[in-house]
Each structure stands twice: as C-alpha cells, then as structure tokens.
Design a protein around this motif. Structure first.
Motif, PDB file in Angstrom:
ATOM      1  N   HIS A 141     -23.669 -21.857  -8.895  1.00 24.43           N
ATOM      2  CA  HIS A 141     -22.546 -22.058  -7.962  1.00 24.43           C
ATOM      3  C   HIS A 141     -22.876 -23.121  -6.932  1.00 24.43           C
ATOM      4  O   HIS A 141     -24.013 -23.255  -6.496  1.00 24.43           O
ATOM      5  CB  HIS A 141     -22.262 -20.715  -7.276  1.00 24.43           C
ATOM      6  CG  HIS A 141     -20.981 -20.675  -6.521  1.00 24.43           C
ATOM      7  ND1 HIS A 141     -20.940 -20.750  -5.147  1.00 24.43           N
ATOM      8  CD2 HIS A 141     -19.690 -20.565  -6.944  1.00 24.43           C
ATOM      9  CE1 HIS A 141     -19.670 -20.675  -4.755  1.00 24.43           C
ATOM     10  NE2 HIS A 141     -18.896 -20.561  -5.819  1.00 24.43           N
TER      11      HIS A 141
ATOM     12  N   ALA B 278     -22.611 -15.604  -8.684  1.00 25.36           N
ATOM     13  CA  ALA B 278     -22.331 -15.865  -7.274  1.00 25.36           C
ATOM     14  C   ALA B 278     -21.160 -15.002  -6.837  1.00 25.36           C
ATOM     15  O   ALA B 278     -20.171 -14.888  -7.568  1.00 25.36           O
ATOM     16  CB  ALA B 278     -21.990 -17.333  -7.066  1.00 25.36           C
TER      17      ALA B 278
ATOM     18  N   SER C  25     -21.727 -16.433   0.852  1.00 20.76           N
ATOM     19  CA  SER C  25     -21.860 -16.176  -0.584  1.00 20.76           C
ATOM     20  C   SER C  25     -23.255 -15.685  -0.893  1.00 20.76           C
ATOM     21  O   SER C  25     -24.227 -16.068  -0.242  1.00 20.76           O
ATOM     22  CB  SER C  25     -21.522 -17.420  -1.402  1.00 20.76           C
ATOM     23  OG  SER C  25     -22.431 -18.448  -1.126  1.00 20.76           O
TER      24      SER C  25
ATOM     25  N   GLN D  67     -31.588 -22.157  -8.392  1.00 21.37           N
ATOM     26  CA  GLN D  67     -30.660 -21.322  -9.171  1.00 21.37           C
ATOM     27  C   GLN D  67     -30.559 -21.813 -10.612  1.00 21.37           C
ATOM     28  O   GLN D  67     -30.352 -21.025 -11.533  1.00 21.37           O
ATOM     29  CB  GLN D  67     -29.275 -21.290  -8.518  1.00 21.37           C
ATOM     30  CG  GLN D  67     -28.560 -22.621  -8.488  1.00 21.37           C
ATOM     31  CD  GLN D  67     -27.068 -22.506  -8.144  1.00 21.37           C
ATOM     32  OE1 GLN D  67     -26.485 -21.415  -8.165  1.00 21.37           O
ATOM     33  NE2 GLN D  67     -26.454 -23.627  -7.820  1.00 21.37           N
TER      34      GLN D  67
ATOM     35  N   GLY E 235     -25.056 -22.546  -4.116  1.00 23.13           N
ATOM     36  CA  GLY E 235     -26.479 -22.314  -4.409  1.00 23.13           C
ATOM     37  C   GLY E 235     -27.246 -23.601  -4.654  1.00 23.13           C
ATOM     38  O   GLY E 235     -28.432 -23.567  -5.009  1.00 23.13           O
TER      39      GLY E 235
ATOM     40  N   GLU F  48     -18.583 -14.547  -3.600  1.00 27.97           N
ATOM     41  CA  GLU F  48     -18.110 -15.087  -2.319  1.00 27.97           C
ATOM     42  C   GLU F  48     -17.467 -13.980  -1.502  1.00 27.97           C
ATOM     43  O   GLU F  48     -16.687 -13.187  -2.031  1.00 27.97           O
ATOM     44  CB  GLU F  48     -17.072 -16.187  -2.553  1.00 27.97           C
ATOM     45  CG  GLU F  48     -17.616 -17.461  -3.136  1.00 27.97           C
ATOM     46  CD  GLU F  48     -16.508 -18.513  -3.244  1.00 27.97           C
ATOM     47  OE1 GLU F  48     -15.732 -18.656  -2.284  1.00 27.97           O
ATOM     48  OE2 GLU F  48     -16.407 -19.147  -4.302  1.00 27.97           O
TER      49      GLU F  48
ATOM     50  N   VAL G 291     -25.842 -15.630  -3.955  1.00 31.51           N
ATOM     51  CA  VAL G 291     -26.219 -16.074  -5.292  1.00 31.51           C
ATOM     52  C   VAL G 291     -27.443 -15.256  -5.684  1.00 31.51           C
ATOM     53  O   VAL G 291     -28.408 -15.158  -4.924  1.00 31.51           O
ATOM     54  CB  VAL G 291     -26.531 -17.590  -5.308  1.00 31.51           C
ATOM     55  CG1 VAL G 291     -27.053 -18.022  -6.668  1.00 31.51           C
ATOM     56  CG2 VAL G 291     -25.287 -18.391  -4.938  1.00 31.51           C
TER      57      VAL G 291
END
Lengths: 380, 380
Positions: free
Chosen positions: A265, A245, A183, A279, A268, A247, A185
């Motif tokens: 997220h 975010a 992912s 974040q 994160g 994915e 972020v």
C-alpha cells in the motif's frame, strides 16, 4: 522461485526489485491487454498467461481490481496468495462492509444503495452529511460524491440515477468528523505469523494520498490495539497470506475502518528506507514461505508522493537521507509519478528535512508538505 | 536516462536494482558473446552494442577486464565513466604499479618480470619470499604463484617459463608480513566532489574475499588519512568519476596499496544495508551527474560471501537484520553465488548475529565466519 503478479504498475515494480536479491523472479500480468511482462521495462515476456501461471510457484496481486475472469483463473490454479475472497473484499465495498459487520469491526454507519430512492431513507437515518462511494472500481477519489446538505439531494439523485446501481451498488456513509487518517500495514506469513509496521498518519488532498508520516505521532497503546485487533480478525477470517493494509479514521480514542487493501500500500512506501525490511520484501517473503523480516521503524519517516508533475529538481538527492523512487511514467494530471522517502532521528529533524525538500519542488503540487512539516516540528 | 554497463554479472545486477528507483535504465554488455542484455534476466535486448552505445547517456564497467576492442569503442564514444585510462590501471598491474610510483603512493616493493631469468635479480633484491602475479586477467587468486623459499625457485621458473611474459608480464612482489587487509571504497562525482565509506576489514581464504567487516575495528585517524590521501591522488590523476575501491595491507601504522579496482567492489557490498546510500546507488548517481548520497555507516556491518555452495537454509532470514543477496547463478566450486549482509549496533551484537547465522550454513564453506565473530565479540 517464480512469482506472477496481477498488475504491472509501480507496486509490481517495487516487489520485483525486492524479490531479485532473494533469488525470486517476478513477472507481471498487464491486465489491460492480457500480456505477461517484465515489471520494470514492461517488455512482453512472450508468454501466455496460462503458461506463466503454470511456471509460477505463487500468484499475487498489486491491486484488487483484477478483472473477474483473470481472478477466477488465478484462484483456480491453487497458487493465489492472498486468496480471491480476500482480494474481493478489498475490491467491493459491499463485501468489505459485510465482512466488517460480521467481524464486529467498527466502521462508519452506512447504507447500501441499489436504487437512488434509497438515498431518502439513508438521509433520514444517517443525516444529510453523506459520502457516497461506488462499491467497485473507485480509487483515488474517483467514484465518490458528497452530500453536504439536504438541498443538494435532488441534484445528487439526478447524477446518480445515470449509474447502473443494480450492477455496481453505492455505499452511502455518514460523514464522520474524524481527527485524522491512520493506516496499519502488516504482513501474515504462510504459517500464520504476523508482523506489524507502526501505524502511519496519512494526509490526503482531493482524494489522493500526498504524505505519510510513520510512526504516526501521538499513538496510544489503545489505538494500536484497536488497529491490530481489526487486522488480526481480517487476516484470520481469510487465512490471509501477504501484506494487508487497513485504513482507519481516528475519532477521539476510537478507530473506524475506512477501507482495506489486500496488497502492499502507498502508505507503506516509507518502509523502504524507514525499516530493515520493506513491505515489498515482506510481501514476497510471506507468499513464498520465507521468514518475515524486521518491521520496526528505524527512526521517523515521511513519504511524499510526486503527483502529476515532473518539474522537481533531482538536486533534492543532495539532502541527507532523502531517497527518490520513480515509477518510469510519463506525466499526466493526478498521476502518481513516484515518491520521496525522508528519514530523521526525531520528528523535528524530519520536519527540517521536509522543509529543505520543499525548495526543490514545485510547491503547488505538494500542498500538504509544509503544513505537515510545521506540525511535526512542534512535537519534539 | 540510460546507462550501459560492460559486464553482466552480479555487480551490473546490483547497479540495475539501485538505478531503477532513480528513473535510470541500466543495460549490460555480455562481453563473452557481445550481446546487450537485461542485467537481471540476462535476456538479450535484441540491440547491437553500437546502437546501445548510441542510445546510452553514460557507459560504465562492472569489471576492469573488458576486452581491448570493446574498451576502445566505449572510450571513443566520449561517454565512458570512469575513463579507459583509469580502468586499465585496474586491469594491468604494470600500469597500476607505474601510477602508484608516479603518485608516490606506498605499495609493496616489486619487480616487473618479462623474462623468467629476471626472477633471480628479484630474489636478490627483494628476498626469497615473493608473491608473483600475472599483470593482467588474474582475479580471485587465479594467476598467482608464491615463492616461499629459495629451493622452489627453479621449479617456479620452470612453471612460469611456459607463459607468454612478453605479452603478459608478471609482477614479483616482496611478501609483506601484514597485519590485515583493509579497503577503502569511495566515490567521486562529476563535479569532483568525493565521499568515502568507512574502511572495511577484509578476510580472504584461498585468494577469495570471504568476509568484510565495516567500519573496520581499530582504525586510527592516521590510517584513515593515509587511505583517503591515496584515494584522492588516484581519482585526481584520472579525473575519475564513479566508485573506486583501493585495497591496502596494513603493516604497523602504515598502509601499502595492494590493488585498485575501478568499480563497485565486493568489499563494499555491506553498504546496501549498512549505509543510507549503497555503493551501487552512489556509482549510478556519480556517473549520471546526480548528487552523491550519504556514505556514513549506520552501525556495524558484516558481509559474508556465499562461495561455491547453495545448501544453506533460507531460514537464515529469520535472523533480525540479516539480508540475502543472491546472484541467480547455478552452483560451481569457488563461484560467488551471493552474499549475506548483517548489521548490529555494536561489534559484539554483530558477532552474536554472525554466530547465529552459522547455524543455517554449511560451515565448511564459510571458514572465516566464526573466528571473526569471536574476534569481534571481544571488542565491545
């Protein structure tokens, strides 16, 4: 300055904690009972949503499934960041797939299903290995079904025929034999400036994130660029402000977008200890027009979710560079109770800390921890 | 777990923020109006002090000048950490001097003054360069007088004769030509385990702390040992639990204790960004019986107090590794409004960041910043 967040769970809590030192007050809307609450104590602030919107400088969300009427009210105030179009793209897989197609961002082959019979055509085109997802209100593995071979099709159609597919269509996706889930972020400021955290590798179990490792090992410049390009296309499309975010599934050297989350997220959470500016702080900075903070990783980090259990020993805090983040919830199966952040200079140091941590945990609730530690120990 | 803190200012606020992720709820007693409040919003929790004590697992303080009746009530609950004896040693300079003498901890030569006439004897023995301090309720330069030469004695006696010296004696201290002020912030756990943060160098202006640099430059092992020995003697004397700060004058190779603060301390604010576990988290961990966290410095840090001004630019957040900690107060002369934490890998990197920071600040309110940056730039 005042910020009103829709949703009053752990993400609102962590945004609140990051905002106080900046002199910014965060309140939260409990969307279940339409009250405005303190995001930590959940005490009612004895304030109507209308008044809270009036008093707030900025509105934002901790989750994308905000009830339609509330989201419309928030958008019409002119203070919502990110805007409702972006939030809806995260909330509705039909919209999400549409924007990914529009922007030519790679994602899994799929069909939209509004009548169960369309599954036959989906199987013909995409094959008989499908993952079928409700287009709205699904999360953490809820609202998902799998077709593993053609013999299951009739039974699956039977199950799905009980749903209101006109109202909530399904997405039938070709199951992709991916190597891992990653992912990205990142955060975009009011002036359009972008900062990325490094890609995280995410380990799921029964549809829930259990462990994230960041920076993800073995990331090529090529993978980074694919991820950042997808992110940039999305934030520019929506004139997005705040943390987003994205994915991905990694398939060979390619990334396919799995889903987008228009908010801070779970993958994160490692940034709280693993970077200079978490974040949560960067989301608050972005939506209030403050300069974005440093997103560089300080070393190697792991985030371990505490799911459905509270019988760990708090002596885990005796581990060097181990931090607990609890959400103040009573325990329920599959409920995210908190997370543990670990840091190390190298992956093998991190692996050692993870192995030590396991001694303080009911290990059956942490099925991904030790295998991942073994993998990381072999890297450096 | 619940903690009740006496005092509802910035220190209670920062303990609250550190406690939430540990699953610990912090409430605060506003000692001005005897209410129990949320330490961030200062909203009343509609709870009597008695009920709050009853519900709390641990009581602690953010400042030593807790009114006597409240302190006694807290002590008699059996839940107060550190205990009231230790708190009073920080609140009353007569007690403080007595314990330093008892434990043979070096401090400035002094006399206790309960009648102005005793100043004559003090001048005879200690000389005519004295600093005279109220034994109680003095802070940030308030309740302090200086005798710079003998001609001022009569006028000073005249001023001091208006005070109730029987009730609040004075301490007349020989003015020491010290090189610098240092402080040691450390923490002792419920099991008697101790962790020290590195010594900080503190720069004062008009009786108020303006800048701390940590780890302090040019610290010999000898200085470290003197500081840690004084700390150990004090915490063992009181069976102390929590964070304790000891302020020193460095005179040549020796340290003299200036004062002790039985609580988290302004000269320890740098630990929020400069270490893995801040003094606030470690105080909460200690008093709730959790393992103490890592106190090692990550690099070089500076803490800059924002005093009596709010006309700085929040664009200072564009500086890498620069963090703002605001206390949510309206501006008043000499009022501590917040602080800024800066970090760098080396002192010269830190100096650069301090110099950049100055561009965003009304520099007359930060009289120590640029000189200190120049000094640090020359070190490495």
């Amino acid at each position: 300055m005042k910020v009103l967040i829709y949703g009053s769970g752990q993400l609102a809590q962590m945004m609140y904690l990051a905002a106080v030192p900046l002199g910014i007050q965060v309140s939260a809307v409990d969307v279940g009972n339409h009250t405005v609450v303190d995001p930590i104590s959940k005490r009612s602030l004895e304030l109507s949503i209308e008044d809270a919107i009036e008093q707030a400088d900025v509105l934002s969300v901790e989750f994308e499934h905000v009830p339609e009427d509330l989201l419309e009210q928030a958008q019409s105030s002119g203070k919502l960041l990110p805007n409702s179009e972006a939030i809806l793209a995260g909330a509705d897989r039909v919209r999400e797939k549409a924007v990914l197609s529009k922007l030519a961002i790679a994602n899994s082959e799929h069909r939209i299903i509004t009548q169960v019979e369309q599954l036959d055509e989906a199987v013909e085109t995409l094959g008989d290995k499908l993952i079928i997802k409700a287009s709205r209100d699904g999360y953490d593995g809820y609202g998902q079904w799998r077709l593993a071979h053609i013999e299951q099709l009739d039974s699956l159609k039977n199950t799905l025929s009980q749903l209101d597919l006109q109202n909530v269509p399904l997405i039938a996706e070709k199951m992709v034999p991916f190597e891992r889930e990653l992912s990205l972020v990142g955060v975009r400021g009011l002036q359009g400036d972008i900062q990325f955290y490094p890609l995280a590798e995410n380990l799921h179990h029964q549809g829930q994130l259990h462990v994230s490792v960041a920076p993800a090992p073995d990331i090529t410049e090529n993978l980074n660029q694919q991820a950042q390009l997808a992110f940039k296309k999305l934030v520019e499309e929506y004139d997005y402000v705040g943390v987003l975010a994205v994915e991905f599934f990694q398939v060979g050297d390619s990334l396919l977008v799995n889903e987008i989350a228009p908010r801070v997220h779970n993958s994160g959470h490692w940034t709280q200890q693993g970077t200079d500016t978490s974040q949560f702080e960067n989301h608050i900075r972005a939506i209030t027009g403050l300069p974005l903070g440093n997103t560089k990783a300080k070393g190697k980090s792991a985030m371990i979710n505490i799911i459905g259990c509270d019988d760990y020993s708090t002596d885990l805090l005796s581990i060097k560079n181990c931090h607990l983040h609890l959400y103040g919830k009573t325990v329920r199966p599959k409920r995210k109770m908190g997370h543990i952040n670990l840091t190390g200079k190298t992956y093998s140091e991190l692996a050692e800390v993870m192995t030590t941590l396991a001694k303080f945990l009911p290990i059956q609730a942490f099925p991904k921890l030790l295998d991942e530690a073994d993998k990381l120990a072999a890297i450096d």
